[in-house]
Design an enzyme around this catalytic site. Sequence first.
Site, PDB file in Angstrom:
ATOM      1  N   ASP A  17       0.454  -2.225   4.366  1.00  0.00           N
ATOM      2  CA  ASP A  17       1.645  -1.376   4.540  1.00  0.00           C
ATOM      3  C   ASP A  17       2.895  -2.215   4.823  1.00  0.00           C
ATOM      4  OD1 ASP A  17       0.017   0.897   4.341  1.00  0.00           O
ATOM      5  OD2 ASP A  17      -0.263   1.047   6.514  1.00  0.00           O
ATOM      6  N   GLU A  66      -4.515   4.052  -7.962  1.00  0.00           N
ATOM      7  CA  GLU A  66      -5.757   4.630  -7.435  1.00  0.00           C
ATOM      8  C   GLU A  66      -5.909   6.057  -7.929  1.00  0.00           C
ATOM      9  OE1 GLU A  66      -6.416   4.704  -3.154  1.00  0.00           O
ATOM     10  OE2 GLU A  66      -8.113   6.061  -3.494  1.00  0.00           O
ATOM     11  N   HIS A  99      -0.625  10.891  -2.284  1.00  0.00           N
ATOM     12  CA  HIS A  99      -1.947  10.511  -1.773  1.00  0.00           C
ATOM     13  C   HIS A  99      -2.906  11.686  -1.634  1.00  0.00           C
ATOM     14  CE1 HIS A  99      -4.974   9.553   1.308  1.00  0.00           C
ATOM     15  NE2 HIS A  99      -4.949   8.346   0.760  1.00  0.00           N
ATOM     16  N   HIS A 125       0.823  -1.211   0.000  1.00  0.00           N
ATOM     17  CA  HIS A 125       0.000   0.000   0.000  1.00  0.00           C
ATOM     18  C   HIS A 125       0.862   1.267   0.000  1.00  0.00           C
ATOM     19  CE1 HIS A 125      -2.684   2.827   2.462  1.00  0.00           C
ATOM     20  NE2 HIS A 125      -3.321   2.666   1.308  1.00  0.00           N
ATOM     21  N   ARG A 126       0.759   2.063  -1.050  1.00  0.00           N
ATOM     22  CA  ARG A 126       1.636   3.238  -1.260  1.00  0.00           C
ATOM     23  C   ARG A 126       3.102   2.793  -1.261  1.00  0.00           C
ATOM     24  NH1 ARG A 126      -1.328   7.328   3.171  1.00  0.00           N
ATOM     25  NH2 ARG A 126      -3.433   6.509   2.866  1.00  0.00           N
ATOM     26  N   LYS A 175      -7.177   9.497  -7.612  1.00  0.00           N
ATOM     27  CA  LYS A 175      -7.675  10.336  -6.525  1.00  0.00           C
ATOM     28  C   LYS A 175      -8.451  11.507  -7.107  1.00  0.00           C
ATOM     29  CE  LYS A 175      -6.311   8.535  -2.620  1.00  0.00           C
ATOM     30  NZ  LYS A 175      -7.325   7.862  -1.798  1.00  0.00           N
ATOM     31  N   GLU A 223       0.376  -0.579  -4.596  1.00  0.00           N
ATOM     32  CA  GLU A 223      -0.708   0.372  -4.831  1.00  0.00           C
ATOM     33  C   GLU A 223      -0.085   1.755  -4.806  1.00  0.00           C
ATOM     34  OE1 GLU A 223      -4.096   2.969  -3.004  1.00  0.00           O
ATOM     35  OE2 GLU A 223      -2.011   2.712  -2.404  1.00  0.00           O
ATOM     36  N   ASP A 269      -1.220   6.269  -5.575  1.00  0.00           N
ATOM     37  CA  ASP A 269      -2.326   7.224  -5.703  1.00  0.00           C
ATOM     38  C   ASP A 269      -1.888   8.307  -6.674  1.00  0.00           C
ATOM     39  OD1 ASP A 269      -3.957   6.290  -3.196  1.00  0.00           O
ATOM     40  OD2 ASP A 269      -1.915   6.588  -2.464  1.00  0.00           O
TER      41      ASP A 269
END
Length: 234
Positions: A224, A103, A50, A8-9, A105, A35, A37
């Site tokens: 994470d 993702e 993000h 995640h990120r 945003k 992942e 953003d």
Amino acid sequence: MPILVCAHRGASGYAPENTMKAFRLAHRLGADACENDVHLTRDGAIVVIHDHDVSRVSAGQGKVEEMTLAELKALDVGEGERIPTLEECLAFFDASGMKLNIEIKTGEEIYDPALVEGVGKAVRKFGLSSRIIISSFYHKSLADMKSLFPEIDTAVLHGPEIREPGAYAAALGARYSHPHYACVNKAFMEECAKHGVLVNPWTVDGELDLVRMKDLGVNMVITDFPDRALRCLA
Ligand code: G3P
Ligand code: MG
């Protein structure tokens, strides 16, 4: 089928989120995917960050959409890392062989179809459609992505507000449901399976939660801590 692990990120439990350092670390830790953003800058570049505002991750101030790429690149977003462009990211994923969940945003107030179009074009340029998932909490952007780039898989990001996630995703042409992990239970999994929709919950960091997702048979966890997830899902 092994459950996939998506950082995640990037490996954001250990490195500054949404940076090349975090993506490289996720690869070294053995994650299957990352992942990130994305936002559009004032001058039309697509950048990986993000928030809509730069102040949480840097000493700067301002909204990403109102700043130029050069202004954004001048910021230190942790440990000397710079905000990556989507293309810089795609070059790394192309070379590393990892999958990538992008993702988008955006929301109703700031929806710019140029972001959806730019992301789809960049994925096509790198020939990465088979290794990419596009997700968003703003579901119109997923419908638009699917109509412009039908070969790219999409995922509905959501919380408990969606009552029939499988039917909902299928109606949008999405291959995946990306729910908050607390929403996922046996009935959730069965309803998604009925519609051929795969489930990739976020952000699953606790060992007990990871084991629960494993027992439910999700397709991929977004976490994470990719090393911890690999250990708990083994
Ligand atoms: O894509 C899963 C997760 O990233 C959604 O929430 O706020 O971390 O982007 P957020
Ligand atoms: Mg995200």
